[in-house]
Enzyme design. Structure first.
Site, PDB file in Angstrom:
ATOM      1  N   CYS A  50      -1.934 -10.546  -7.444  1.00 56.80           N
ATOM      2  CA  CYS A  50      -2.436 -11.618  -6.588  1.00 56.80           C
ATOM      3  C   CYS A  50      -2.384 -11.109  -5.147  1.00 56.80           C
ATOM      4  CB  CYS A  50      -1.556 -12.844  -6.800  1.00 56.80           C
ATOM      5  SG  CYS A  50      -2.165 -14.328  -6.012  1.00 56.80           S
ATOM      6  N   CYS A  71       0.841  -1.193   0.000  1.00 58.46           N
ATOM      7  CA  CYS A  71       0.000   0.000   0.000  1.00 58.46           C
ATOM      8  C   CYS A  71       0.880   1.247   0.000  1.00 58.46           C
ATOM      9  CB  CYS A  71      -0.894  -0.015   1.238  1.00 58.46           C
ATOM     10  SG  CYS A  71      -1.869   1.499   1.452  1.00 58.46           S
TER      11      CYS A  71
END
Length: 168
Positions: free
Chosen positions: A152, A129
């Site tokens: 993924c 993130c």
């Protein structure tokens, strides 16, 4: 049947692999230094996250495949970071990869950072993130068009926010 010498060589090779894996950092120096907008102490992360979220987001763990409820999520909406709520992926880029983890062919603009992960004796691209640095998963070059990429992601690292009724 193995001879003593063969068993000794096999044991030495196994120990060498383990030693190399311990020496290799999960994230390489190719990641530019980054001050995150959202930061917490380790104790604060423990309070904010479930044990499974903490393991993945803060310790770069991996959830077991086919355990995420987000695999079955097919509504329009946005997948955000479970650590800081930054929108990461649009449902429009989600696809069924069959791998056991939620997969996307592209993140939202400026939502994720990518670094080389050399753990476990291989080289992969780790995805985190951009706002809090939480580990999300990995990206591979075996996804569908238009990008050919497969992000993924660990479902436990994500939150889903459905689109408002009538929005598209």
């Amino acid at each position: 049947m193995l001879t003593r010498r063969q068993a000794l060589y096999a044991s030495a090779a196994g120990l060498a692999v383990l030693a190399i894996n311990r020496l290799v950092q999960p994230r390489s120096a190719d990641a530019a230094p980054h001050d995150y907008e959202v930061t917490h102490t380790d104790a604060e992360w423990h309070k904010l996250l479930t044990p499974a979220q903490y393991d993945v987001l803060r310790q770069e763990g991996t959830e077991r495949p086919f355990t995420s409820e987000l695999l079955k999520e097919h509504r329009d909406g946005t997948f955000a970071c479970a650590g800081c709520d930054l929108p990461l992926f649009s449902s429009k880029t989600k696809f069924e990869s069959g791998t056991g983890w939620p997969s996307f062919w592209a993140p939202l603009d400026k939502a994720v950072d990518e670094t080389t992960d050399r753990s476990f004796g291989m080289s992969r691209t780790a995805v985190s993130c951009h706002r809090c640095g939480g580990h999300l998963g990995h990206v591979f070059n075996d996804g569908p068009k238009p990008t050919g990429l497969r992000y993924c992601m660990n479902g436990v690292a994500l939150k889903f926010a459905p689109a408002a009724p009538g929005a598209s």
